[in-house]
Design a protein around this motif. Structure first.
Motif, PDB file in Angstrom:
ATOM      1  N   PRO A  10      12.135   0.468  -5.625  1.00 11.84           N
ATOM      2  CA  PRO A  10      10.855   1.070  -6.027  1.00 11.84           C
ATOM      3  C   PRO A  10       9.750   0.777  -5.010  1.00 11.84           C
ATOM      4  CG  PRO A  10      11.292  -0.863  -7.340  1.00 11.84           C
ATOM      5  CD  PRO A  10      12.519  -0.631  -6.502  1.00 11.84           C
ATOM      6  N   THR A  11       8.917   1.743  -4.803  1.00 13.02           N
ATOM      7  CA  THR A  11       7.802   1.610  -3.874  1.00 13.02           C
ATOM      8  C   THR A  11       6.599   1.041  -4.630  1.00 13.02           C
ATOM      9  OG1 THR A  11       8.592   3.550  -2.718  1.00 13.02           O
ATOM     10  CG2 THR A  11       6.337   2.865  -2.270  1.00 13.02           C
ATOM     11  N   PRO A  12       6.009  -0.051  -4.122  1.00 18.35           N
ATOM     12  CA  PRO A  12       4.824  -0.599  -4.799  1.00 18.35           C
ATOM     13  C   PRO A  12       3.618   0.317  -4.604  1.00 18.35           C
ATOM     14  CG  PRO A  12       5.235  -1.791  -2.783  1.00 18.35           C
ATOM     15  CD  PRO A  12       6.384  -0.837  -2.955  1.00 18.35           C
ATOM     16  N   ILE A  13       2.915   0.576  -5.685  1.00 15.63           N
ATOM     17  CA  ILE A  13       1.746   1.452  -5.616  1.00 15.63           C
ATOM     18  C   ILE A  13       0.475   0.667  -5.916  1.00 15.63           C
ATOM     19  CG2 ILE A  13       0.606   3.455  -6.645  1.00 15.63           C
ATOM     20  CD1 ILE A  13       3.362   4.654  -7.025  1.00 15.63           C
ATOM     21  N   LEU A  14       0.455  -0.043  -7.003  1.00  9.85           N
ATOM     22  CA  LEU A  14      -0.768  -0.741  -7.389  1.00  9.85           C
ATOM     23  C   LEU A  14      -1.045  -1.972  -6.530  1.00  9.85           C
ATOM     24  CD1 LEU A  14      -0.631  -0.532 -11.272  1.00  9.85           C
ATOM     25  CD2 LEU A  14      -2.010   0.796  -9.696  1.00  9.85           C
ATOM     26  N   LYS A  15      -0.019  -2.659  -6.114  1.00 10.45           N
ATOM     27  CA  LYS A  15      -0.219  -3.890  -5.357  1.00 10.45           C
ATOM     28  C   LYS A  15      -0.977  -3.658  -4.042  1.00 10.45           C
ATOM     29  CE  LYS A  15       2.164  -8.064  -3.946  1.00 10.45           C
ATOM     30  NZ  LYS A  15       3.437  -8.761  -3.861  1.00 10.45           N
ATOM     31  N   PRO A  16      -0.635  -2.675  -3.211  1.00 13.11           N
ATOM     32  CA  PRO A  16      -1.408  -2.489  -1.982  1.00 13.11           C
ATOM     33  C   PRO A  16      -2.727  -1.742  -2.186  1.00 13.11           C
ATOM     34  CG  PRO A  16       0.435  -0.988  -1.979  1.00 13.11           C
ATOM     35  CD  PRO A  16       0.593  -1.876  -3.183  1.00 13.11           C
ATOM     36  N   LEU A  17      -2.903  -1.083  -3.320  1.00 12.31           N
ATOM     37  CA  LEU A  17      -4.110  -0.275  -3.530  1.00 12.31           C
ATOM     38  C   LEU A  17      -5.176  -0.953  -4.383  1.00 12.31           C
ATOM     39  CD1 LEU A  17      -2.595   3.277  -4.060  1.00 12.31           C
ATOM     40  CD2 LEU A  17      -3.667   2.347  -2.028  1.00 12.31           C
TER      41      LEU A  17
END
Length: 64
Positions: A10-17
């Motif tokens: 899965p690609t992290p979305i919230l963590k880097p944004l």
């Protein structure tokens, strides 16, 4: 599991944004406070073009 487009990695979305979400909330809050102060300043509070004229008049009658 390829069902509904889920992948094994899965690609992290919230963590880097999260910094962008936090900064947008801070900017929204600051701009709304500046707008609130600007439309109620002495120069623009009595201006007939002010869209908050009725609200400011009602607040001044109540003593806020």
């Amino acid at each position: 599991m390829a069902f509904f487009g889920f992948r094994a990695y899965p690609t992290p979305i919230l963590k880097p944004l999260w910094p962008f979400f936090a900064s947008s909330a801070i900017v929204y809050y600051c701009v709304s406070k500046m707008q609130y102060a600007g439309v109620r300043s002495s120069e623009y509070a009595k201006d007939p073009k002010n869209p908050y004229l009725k609200q400011i008049a009602q607040e001044s009658k109540l003593g806020h």
